[in-house]
Motif scaffolding. Structure first.
Motif, PDB file in Angstrom:
ATOM      1  N   TRP A   1     -10.151  -5.452 -13.510  1.00 43.66           N
ATOM      2  CA  TRP A   1      -9.340  -6.644 -13.298  1.00 43.66           C
ATOM      3  C   TRP A   1      -7.953  -6.491 -13.924  1.00 43.66           C
ATOM      4  CZ3 TRP A   1     -11.066 -10.428 -10.144  1.00 43.66           C
ATOM      5  CH2 TRP A   1     -12.442 -10.500  -9.901  1.00 43.66           C
ATOM      6  N   GLU A   2      -6.977  -7.123 -13.291  1.00 47.31           N
ATOM      7  CA  GLU A   2      -5.667  -7.287 -13.896  1.00 47.31           C
ATOM      8  C   GLU A   2      -5.852  -8.086 -15.186  1.00 47.31           C
ATOM      9  OE1 GLU A   2      -1.459  -7.336 -14.280  1.00 47.31           O
ATOM     10  OE2 GLU A   2      -2.729  -6.195 -12.898  1.00 47.31           O
ATOM     11  N   PRO A   3      -5.141  -7.740 -16.270  1.00 44.79           N
ATOM     12  CA  PRO A   3      -5.263  -8.515 -17.515  1.00 44.79           C
ATOM     13  C   PRO A   3      -5.057 -10.005 -17.262  1.00 44.79           C
ATOM     14  CG  PRO A   3      -4.014  -6.521 -17.921  1.00 44.79           C
ATOM     15  CD  PRO A   3      -4.245  -6.579 -16.428  1.00 44.79           C
TER      16      PRO A   3
ATOM     17  N   CYS B   1     -12.952 -15.502  -4.073  1.00 47.05           N
ATOM     18  CA  CYS B   1     -12.802 -14.198  -3.439  1.00 47.05           C
ATOM     19  C   CYS B   1     -11.863 -13.332  -4.273  1.00 47.05           C
ATOM     20  CB  CYS B   1     -12.269 -14.358  -2.012  1.00 47.05           C
ATOM     21  SG  CYS B   1     -13.468 -15.136  -0.887  1.00 47.05           S
ATOM     22  N   ALA B   2     -11.726 -12.079  -3.880  1.00 55.04           N
ATOM     23  CA  ALA B   2     -10.936 -11.154  -4.700  1.00 55.04           C
ATOM     24  C   ALA B   2     -10.106 -10.222  -3.823  1.00 55.04           C
ATOM     25  CB  ALA B   2     -11.855 -10.334  -5.601  1.00 55.04           C
ATOM     26  N   GLY B   3      -8.971  -9.799  -4.378  1.00 57.07           N
ATOM     27  CA  GLY B   3      -8.096  -8.868  -3.682  1.00 57.07           C
ATOM     28  C   GLY B   3      -7.441  -7.909  -4.654  1.00 57.07           C
ATOM     29  N   MET B   4      -6.939  -6.813  -4.113  1.00 52.43           N
ATOM     30  CA  MET B   4      -6.242  -5.830  -4.934  1.00 52.43           C
ATOM     31  C   MET B   4      -4.743  -6.023  -4.792  1.00 52.43           C
ATOM     32  SD  MET B   4      -6.359  -1.652  -4.705  1.00 52.43           S
ATOM     33  CE  MET B   4      -5.543  -1.612  -3.101  1.00 52.43           C
ATOM     34  N   GLY B   5      -4.027  -6.048  -5.909  1.00 54.14           N
ATOM     35  CA  GLY B   5      -2.585  -6.169  -5.854  1.00 54.14           C
ATOM     36  C   GLY B   5      -1.943  -4.897  -5.343  1.00 54.14           C
TER      37      GLY B   5
ATOM     38  N   SER C   1       3.075  -3.856  -8.749  1.00 57.60           N
ATOM     39  CA  SER C   1       1.669  -4.111  -9.055  1.00 57.60           C
ATOM     40  C   SER C   1       1.023  -2.915  -9.738  1.00 57.60           C
ATOM     41  CB  SER C   1       0.904  -4.446  -7.770  1.00 57.60           C
ATOM     42  OG  SER C   1      -0.480  -4.512  -8.014  1.00 57.60           O
ATOM     43  N   SER C   2       0.037  -3.217 -10.566  1.00 61.47           N
ATOM     44  CA  SER C   2      -0.757  -2.163 -11.205  1.00 61.47           C
ATOM     45  C   SER C   2      -1.963  -1.783 -10.356  1.00 61.47           C
ATOM     46  CB  SER C   2      -1.223  -2.643 -12.581  1.00 61.47           C
ATOM     47  OG  SER C   2      -1.936  -3.872 -12.466  1.00 61.47           O
TER      48      SER C   2
END
Length: 234
Positions: free
Chosen positions: A45-47, A58-62, A67-68
């Motif tokens: 996860w992103e901090p 729901c979830a997504g990738m940056g 973005s990291s």
């Protein structure tokens, strides 16, 4: 990913991931698979994420410029998030008649990769399952089998030697998997929900089932049909 987003004219800096928040515990996340939801081991996860509690399920990738490329929780209703890939329409083959325990260890939907088929036809045809198993021909046993993607061990084995596994066939299953049965009849076809699957693997419209006419080549559409009478219908 950035190039895909620009080509797809997406307006946001995220790609959907196949993750969904747990129903009983908002701190848990599962791979979104109705037949086999499981805990992903690769979450990063992103901090500060996830931070939506029960509002962002729901979830997504940056994938933004800065973005990291880590994971964010997002509202499932968002329309500005890109899909990771765009799939052309596939012909799905479904196995029907699987008991619930057997469904936990094998897929019920399969596709044939036509590109791979041309390259490996001399090695046999592989029907690729969605997540857990593949349907392959075992040259040594001269039987079709459904085997694990992980260790290639057979989950089920066809009872008789046939050229193709489509249609209604008897399969040998592990003991105590579907009650006391060690053999089960499964039906493999590409029929959709508006069609009836003939026992030879072909499909007809569901309205042709039990209409008094043999539409399947093997006449299976008229098997086990009964006439119903309603009291007072005249």
């Amino acid at each position: 990913a950035r190039q895909y987003m620009e080509e797809a004219s997406c307006t946001n800096d995220y790609l959907w991931l196949p993750l969904i928040q747990g129903t009983d515990d908002v701190t848990s996340w599962m791979i979104n698979d109705e037949e086999w939801p499981r805990d992903p081991k690769w979450l990063e996860w992103e901090p500060g994420q996830p931070n939506g509690d029960g509002r962002q399920k729901c979830a997504g990738m940056g994938i933004g410029e800065t973005s990291s490329h880590l994971i964010y929780d997002l509202k499932c209703s968002r329309s500005d998030v890109c899909s990771l890939c765009q799939l052309k329409e596939f012909v799905y083959f479904k196995i029907r008649g699987i008991c619930s325990n057997l469904m936990r260890v094998m897929d019920f939907e399969y596709i044939i990769d036509t590109k791979q088929l041309l390259d490996t036809l001399d090695q046999g045809v592989t029907w690729t399952g969605m997540s857990k198993t593949d349907l392959v021909f075992d040259g040594a046993l001269k039987r079709w089998k459904i085997s694990s993607k992980l260790d290639k061990n057979a989950t089920t084995l066809m009872d008789l030697a046939v050229d193709l596994p489509t249609g209604a066939n008897t399969w040998i299953i592990p003991k105590d998997m579907c009650g006391e049965e060690t053999e089960i009849q499964l039906l493999l076809n590409s029929c959709n929900d508006t069609q009836f699957g003939c026992h030879d693997g072909s499909c007809i419209e569901i309205g042709s089932r039990c209409d008094g006419e043999n539409d399947c080549k093997d006449d299976s559409d008229e098997a086990d049909c009964e006439v119903l009478y309603w009291e007072g219908s005249g």
